[in-house]
Design an enzyme around this catalytic site. Structure first.
Site, PDB file in Angstrom:
ATOM      1  N   GLY A   1     -18.303 -38.855  33.203  1.00 56.82           N
ATOM      2  CA  GLY A   1     -17.779 -38.026  34.290  1.00 56.82           C
ATOM      3  C   GLY A   1     -16.387 -37.501  34.003  1.00 56.82           C
ATOM      4  O   GLY A   1     -16.032 -36.383  34.390  1.00 56.82           O
ATOM      5  N   ASP A   2     -15.568 -38.309  33.320  1.00 52.97           N
ATOM      6  CA  ASP A   2     -14.224 -37.862  32.951  1.00 52.97           C
ATOM      7  C   ASP A   2     -14.287 -36.751  31.901  1.00 52.97           C
ATOM      8  O   ASP A   2     -13.531 -35.776  31.961  1.00 52.97           O
ATOM      9  CB  ASP A   2     -13.409 -39.039  32.409  1.00 52.97           C
ATOM     10  CG  ASP A   2     -13.251 -40.157  33.425  1.00 52.97           C
ATOM     11  OD1 ASP A   2     -13.203 -39.854  34.635  1.00 52.97           O
ATOM     12  OD2 ASP A   2     -13.179 -41.325  33.013  1.00 52.97           O
ATOM     13  N   ALA A   3     -15.200 -36.896  30.931  1.00 56.27           N
ATOM     14  CA  ALA A   3     -15.383 -35.847  29.931  1.00 56.27           C
ATOM     15  C   ALA A   3     -15.866 -34.562  30.594  1.00 56.27           C
ATOM     16  O   ALA A   3     -15.436 -33.456  30.231  1.00 56.27           O
ATOM     17  CB  ALA A   3     -16.368 -36.309  28.864  1.00 56.27           C
TER      18      ALA A   3
END
Length: 296
Positions: free
Chosen positions: A243-245
Site C-alpha cells: 500500500g505504501d508503494a
C-alpha cells in the site's frame, strides 16, 4: 528542495516468514528472520526517491541501534532525513511482521517513539517549498496541524490513515486533506458500511478517495467521477508495504500532471512489484515499472 514531504511512522521491522499463520494455541515454523527499516512514511519516501521524486521525511526514532540503522538505510537511498527527530525518551518502534507462504500478513507492534515528533519540527519554509505533503499514521493532533499548515501555503495533502481510521480521532485531519488512501477494510469503516463510519465518513465529503482493492486493482472517486484500473496479476509473497508503494506511485504520477487513469496504473504496478517480493520496501524505478506494464 524536496517535492514531497512524508510525515508519520519510522520503524524497524523484524520480518518472520512462517509456514502458516497459527490458530490460537497453535504453532508455526519460522523459516527466516530479517531486520530492516519500515514504517509507512519511511516506505513512501523511499519509494518516491526510487521514482526520481525528491522526498523529505518527518518522523521520530529512538537514539538507539535500530533508530540509527533505520535512518542510515533511508539516507543511503537518498531520502532527506534532516527533520527526523531522534530522542532518548524511549526506543525506536519495532514491528514484528509475520508473513505466511501465501503472502498474508499480521503485525505485532512494540511501544516506541514513532509519534513523538510534532508539527513544529517541520519549518514553515519546507512546507511552502514542497509540491505535496503525504501523511500516514501519526498522532491525530499532529496530522491535523500539518494538514492545516500545508493548506495555508497552498501545498496539496494526502493522507493514508491506516487500519485504525475508525478509532484514532482523525476527523479534523481528514477534513483538511485533498486525497485519502483507503483499502477495502478501511473504506468499509470510514464510509459507514460496517456501521462504524459516522463522523469519519462526513469528514471525507470534500476529499478525493483513492481506494485500494488489492489484487482487484484500485479506483479514484473524485466527486461524481470514478476512475478504475484493474491491477496486475502477480503471485503475492509478501503484501507488507504494498500500500505504501502504491501511494508512492500515485503521488509521483499526480505531481507530474498524469491523469487519474495513468496514476492508478503506475500505483498498481508499484504495489504489485512490492507484493511479489519479500519485505516492506522494494526498489522502485521507472525501468522496473515499464517492464511490468509491458509484460502484461
Amino acid at each position: 528542495m524536496s517535492r514531497v514531504i512524508c510525515a508519520g511512522h519510522v520503524n524497524w521491522d523484524v520480518t518472520l516468514r512462517v509456514d502458516s499463520l497459527p490458530d490460537p494455541d497453535g504453532e508455526a515454523t519460522v523459516e527466516s528472520r530479517v531486520g530492516a527499516g519500515g514504517g509507512s512514511a519511511a516506505n513512501v519516501a523511499s519509494g518516491l526517491v526510487g521514482l526520481d521524486v525528491p522526498a523529505t521525511l518527518l518522523g521520530s526514532v529512538g537514539d538507539d541501534e535500530h533508530g540509527h540503522a533505520a535512518i542510515a538505510e533511508l539516507a543511503s537511498k537518498g531520502v532527506d532525513c534532516r527533520h527526523v527527530v531522534s530522542t532518548d525518551d524511549g526506543p525506536t518502534t519495532v514491528k514484528y511482521v509475520v508473513v505466511d507462504a501465501k503472502g498474508e500478513v499480521f503485525v505485532l507492534g512494540s511501544p516506541g517513539v514513532n509519534e513523538v515528533f510534532e508539527a513544529s519540527a517541520l519549518p514553515k519554509s519546507a512546507l511552502a517549498e514542497a509540491d505535496h505533503l503525504h501523511l500516514t499514521s501519526q498522532a491525530p493532533a499532529t496530522a491535523a496541524e500539518l494538514a492545516r499548515r500545508a493548506s495555508a501555503v497552498g501545498t496539496t495533502v494526502s493522507f493514508d490513515p491506516g487500519r485504525r481510521i475508525g478509532d484514532r480521532g482523525y476527523t479534523e485531519a481528514l477534513r483538511q486533506v485533498d486525497f485519502v488512501f483507503l483499502n477495502d477494510r478501511e473504506a468499509a469503516t470510514a464510509l459507514g458500511d460496517s456501521g462504524n463510519g459516522g463522523s469519519v465518513g462526513d469528514a471525507l465529503d470534500n476529499a478525493t478517495l483513492v481506494l485500494k482493492h488489492g489484487p482487484k486493482g484500485a479506483e479514484v472517486r473524485d466527486g461524481d467521477d470514478t476512475h478504475v484500473h484493474p491491477g496486475y496479476p502477480v503471485d503475492a509473497i509478501d503484501t507488507t508495504g504494498a500500500g505504501d508503494a502504491f501511494a508512492a506511485g500515485f503521488i509521483a504520477s499526480r505531481i507530474d500532471g498524469e491523469t487519474y487513469e495513468r496514476a492508478l496504473a503506475i500505483a498498481n504496478a508499484c504495489g504489485a512489484l512490492t507484493a511479489a517480493e519479500p519485505g516492506a520496501r522494494t526498489q522502485l524505478s521507472w525501468r522496473r515499472l515499464d517492464d511490468l506494464v509491458e509484460a502484461i
